[in-house]
Every structure is written in C-alpha cells, then in structure tokens.
Design an enzyme around this catalytic site. Structure first.
Site, PDB file in Angstrom:
ATOM      1  N   ASP A  34       0.848  -1.192   0.000  1.00 59.71           N
ATOM      2  CA  ASP A  34       0.000   0.000   0.000  1.00 59.71           C
ATOM      3  C   ASP A  34       0.889   1.249   0.000  1.00 59.71           C
ATOM      4  O   ASP A  34       1.806   1.361   0.825  1.00 59.71           O
ATOM      5  CB  ASP A  34      -0.867  -0.046   1.280  1.00 59.71           C
ATOM      6  CG  ASP A  34      -1.942   1.002   1.304  1.00 59.71           C
ATOM      7  OD1 ASP A  34      -2.406   1.421   0.230  1.00 59.71           O
ATOM      8  OD2 ASP A  34      -2.346   1.404   2.423  1.00 59.71           O
ATOM      9  N   GLU A  79      -1.507   5.928  -8.909  1.00 63.78           N
ATOM     10  CA  GLU A  79      -2.490   6.923  -8.432  1.00 63.78           C
ATOM     11  C   GLU A  79      -2.358   8.242  -9.181  1.00 63.78           C
ATOM     12  O   GLU A  79      -1.265   8.736  -9.429  1.00 63.78           O
ATOM     13  CB  GLU A  79      -2.311   7.159  -6.917  1.00 63.78           C
ATOM     14  CG  GLU A  79      -3.298   8.191  -6.371  1.00 63.78           C
ATOM     15  CD  GLU A  79      -3.365   8.243  -4.840  1.00 63.78           C
ATOM     16  OE1 GLU A  79      -3.021   7.248  -4.181  1.00 63.78           O
ATOM     17  OE2 GLU A  79      -3.774   9.296  -4.313  1.00 63.78           O
ATOM     18  N   SER A  93     -12.803   4.263   4.539  1.00 58.92           N
ATOM     19  CA  SER A  93     -13.439   3.839   5.791  1.00 58.92           C
ATOM     20  C   SER A  93     -14.710   4.657   5.996  1.00 58.92           C
ATOM     21  O   SER A  93     -14.771   5.835   5.628  1.00 58.92           O
ATOM     22  CB  SER A  93     -12.483   4.046   6.966  1.00 58.92           C
ATOM     23  OG  SER A  93     -11.588   2.955   7.056  1.00 58.92           O
ATOM     24  N   ASP A 132      -8.739   0.855   6.272  1.00 61.13           N
ATOM     25  CA  ASP A 132      -7.776   0.682   7.367  1.00 61.13           C
ATOM     26  C   ASP A 132      -8.315   1.306   8.654  1.00 61.13           C
ATOM     27  O   ASP A 132      -8.393   0.661   9.708  1.00 61.13           O
ATOM     28  CB  ASP A 132      -6.426   1.323   6.983  1.00 61.13           C
ATOM     29  CG  ASP A 132      -5.354   1.048   8.028  1.00 61.13           C
ATOM     30  OD1 ASP A 132      -5.603   0.253   8.950  1.00 61.13           O
ATOM     31  OD2 ASP A 132      -4.270   1.628   7.935  1.00 61.13           O
TER      32      ASP A 132
HETATM   33  P1  13P Z   1      -8.926   4.827   5.505  1.00 61.91           P
HETATM   34  O1  13P Z   1      -8.073   5.709   6.337  1.00 61.91           O
HETATM   35  O2  13P Z   1     -10.195   5.504   5.077  1.00 61.91           O
HETATM   36  O3  13P Z   1      -9.201   3.513   6.136  1.00 61.91           O
HETATM   37  O4  13P Z   1      -8.119   4.528   4.144  1.00 61.91           O
HETATM   38  C1  13P Z   1      -7.181   3.496   4.069  1.00 61.91           C
HETATM   39  C2  13P Z   1      -6.378   3.534   2.833  1.00 61.91           C
HETATM   40  O5  13P Z   1      -6.662   4.197   1.869  1.00 61.91           O
HETATM   41  C3  13P Z   1      -5.173   2.699   2.806  1.00 61.91           C
HETATM   42  O6  13P Z   1      -4.422   2.905   1.654  1.00 61.91           O
HETATM   43  O1  G3H Z   2      -3.340   5.011   3.643  1.00 64.12           O
HETATM   44  C1  G3H Z   2      -2.709   4.716   4.629  1.00 64.12           C
HETATM   45  C2  G3H Z   2      -3.052   3.505   5.412  1.00 64.12           C
HETATM   46  O2  G3H Z   2      -4.117   3.749   6.307  1.00 64.12           O
HETATM   47  C3  G3H Z   2      -1.825   2.988   6.089  1.00 64.12           C
HETATM   48  O3  G3H Z   2      -1.558   3.725   7.223  1.00 64.12           O
HETATM   49  O4  G3H Z   2       0.818   4.341   6.905  1.00 64.12           O
HETATM   50  O5  G3H Z   2      -0.246   4.376   9.177  1.00 64.12           O
HETATM   51  O6  G3H Z   2       0.243   2.210   8.044  1.00 64.12           O
HETATM   52  P1  G3H Z   2      -0.081   3.662   7.890  1.00 64.12           P
HETATM   53 ZN    ZN Z   3      -4.530   4.899   0.893  1.00 64.16          ZN
END
Ligand code: 13P
Ligand code: G3H
Ligand code: ZN
Length: 312
Positions: free
Chosen positions: A83, A135, A217, A259
């Site tokens: 990610d 993206e 989310s 997430d």
């Molecule tokens: P949220 O913060 O809305 O859960 O998005 C997660 C996300 O885009 C991870 O790449």
């Molecule tokens: O888009 C980001 C995700 O929620 C991952 O979050 O970088 O804190 O692991 P993080």
């Molecule tokens: Zn993201």
C-alpha cells in the site's frame, strides 16, 4: 491455493458490480479477523501492507502471517499488496519479497514524473509476474509520514487518465473523488458527498479498467462512541457513507481500501474491555474481543458495502 495477483479478482468484480476489500494488516489479530470473515463469506481478499506496517512489524513477519492465512483459507483467493509504495526501491523489495501486487504512489509528483516512476515499477513488476496500482489525483489526510491538507488535495482530472494508463502500463488506478485518509473525512455539519461525476468520466475514458478508492473507511459511529465512552476523545470523526461506497463498487471501482475502520474497531473494543476489567492484563483476553469485532465489521463490509457475491 497460493497467493494470487488481483487480475482475475478485478475481472470478476468489474463484471459482477462489486468491489474487492483491501484491508491493511499490521499484526496477527488483524490478519485473523479479516481472513476469518472472508472465509465465512467466501470472498476474495486483498491484504495490504504499508511502509509503516513494514517498519512496525517487519516485512518477513507480515509475509509469513499472510502465508499462514493462505494455508488456513485454502478456498479463497488472497493477494498480498504493498500500500502506498513511496519509491521504486520499496516496490522492488516487496516484489522480490513475495508480494503479488504493489502500489507505486507518485501522485504528489508532477504528471510526467508520476508517469516515469510508475512505468519503471510496472516494467520490473511485470517481469516478475506482479501487478501494479498507480495513483492520479491527491487525497487529503495522513498516509505514512505524508500529511495532505484538504486545501492541497485535488480531484483526479479525467482528461489525464487515458494517457497515464497507456504510458505507464499500470494494472489499476487509484483516483481522488472526495475520499480521504483517516477518521476525519468530512467537516461536521457538511454533507459527505463523493464526486460520482468524476468517476463516471474516468469510467468512460477507461472502459473495463479497474479503479481503486483509497480513504474509504466509513468510520462506524458505534466504534467512535465506544471510544469516546471509554476514555477516548475523537469528536467529529466522520467517514464515507456506506451507500456511496456501495454505489462506487457497482461502477468501475474494483478495490476499496479500508484501514481506519479496523483501527476503530480494535481501539473501541480494547478501551471498553479495560474500562470493564481494570484488573486484567493478559493480551489474549483483550485482543480476543478486538479480533472478533474486526471479523464482524469486515463481514458486514464484504456483504453489505462491497457487495461480494460469495462466489470466490
Ligand atoms: P482509511 O483511512 O479511510 O481507512 O483509508 C485506508 C487507505 O486508503 C489505505 O491505503
Ligand atoms: O493510507 C494509509 C493507510 O491507512 C496505512 O496507514 O501508513 O499508518 O500504516 P499507515
Ligand atoms: Zn490509501
């Protein structure tokens, strides 16, 4: 079955008018909660790992946890995805280290530079049987160490998507249509509204091409209330309405990233546990209800929000 790429799952999701859930994993309980839900619902799954997750839990631990889930769930396709890959080196390390899908996120760079970096990752990934998400457009919110304010965010420009996909050869494209990262997506008192007109324009220019939504989310208020009732302080936490995610999933959106909702479920449950049992100190006792809450929440998402048809 072994770990898969997202190619087949996206084809089926596009044709079936649903989206694949892409959930971020950081530890064993999160992996278990998500995969137990997907197993019960018979849903294909994307488990994704951020740069921050790799820094926290270590690449090898995360890969092995996901491989354990694959063994425990032999009948559902699972992809392991990076990610927000920040650069070529991180993507290469994941491609070499067992991931089946990577995201290169050069969306903060100028258009030509985004194309150049993405193309380089695509060439390396495709040579190794790995698919690439890219993206265009900038989401507001915090991801890893990058914080983008609402003023600096920008919707994807539909007139750019065709050239971007043709020149980079990416396999899926994340676009910005009003979602944002974190638990504070919309100002209290305003009406949360995604830009479906932008999504429609993108869809017209990229027929049958899988689109990805980050920052999706929905920030369930039951968990925000549970957090606030048990010593937390999260006023005005608001997410994307679930009916709008459902609509996006019925269109070209094939992957929906979640997430924050996992974090809210886990934090709310743990806070409540400690408020009710101030004398307890066994991590198994407080992580068990947290894992169960994640499982129930993910099941709800897969069935009612993403629209999974149970035909993994
Ligand atoms: P949220 O913060 O809305 O859960 O998005 C997660 C996300 O885009 C991870 O790449
Ligand atoms: O888009 C980001 C995700 O929620 C991952 O979050 O970088 O804190 O692991 P993080
Ligand atoms: Zn993201």
């Amino acid at each position: 079955m072994p770990l898969v790429t997202t190619t087949e799952m996206f084809k089926k999701a596009y044709a079936g008018g649903y989206a694949i859930g892409a959930f971020n994993v950081n530890n064993m309980e999160i992996v278990q909660g998500i995969t137990e839900a997907a197993k019960e619902v018979n849903a294909p799954l994307i488990l994704q790992v951020s740069k921050g997750a790799r820094a926290y839990a270590n690449h090898t631990y995360l890969v092995k946890l996901v491989e354990a889930a694959v063994i425990e769930c032999p009948n559902i396709p699972i992809a392991l995805h990076l990610d927000h890959g920040p650069d070529f080196e991180t993507c290469k390390s994941c491609i070499d280290g067992g991931f089946t899908s990577v995201m290169i996120d050069a969306s903060s760079k100028p258009f030509a530079e985004n194309i150049e970096i993405t193309k380089k990752v695509v060439e390396y990934a495709h040579d190794h049987g790995v698919v690439v998400e890219a993206e265009l457009g900038t989401l507001a919110g915090i991801e890893d160490d990058v914080k983008v304010s609402a003023e600096d965010s920008s919707y994807t420009r539909p007139e750019e998507v065709q050239e971007f996909v043709e020149k980079t050869g990416c396999d899926s494209l994340a676009i910005a249509i009003g979602t944002s990262h974190g638990a504070y997506k919309f100002k209290p008192g305003t009406k949360p509204q995604l830009r479906f007109d932008v999504l429609e324009e993108v869809e017209k220019r990229l027929p049958n091409f899988p689109i990805v939504l980050h920052g999706s989310s929905s920030v369930p208020q039951e968990f925000v209330e549970m957090i606030n009732a048990n010593g937390g302080n999260m006023p005005g936490a608001i997410g994307v309405p679930e009916d709008q995610l459902r609509k996006a999933a019925s269109m070209a959106v094939c992957k929906i990233n979640i997430d924050s909702d996992l974090r809210l479920a886990m934090t709310g449950t743990v806070r409540q546990f400690f408020a009710q049992h101030p004398d307890k100190f066994d991590p198994r006792e407080y992580l068990k209800p947290a894992r169960a809450a994640i499982k129930e929440m993910v099941k709800h998402k897969l069935i009612n929000v993403l629209g999974c048809d149970g035909k993994a």
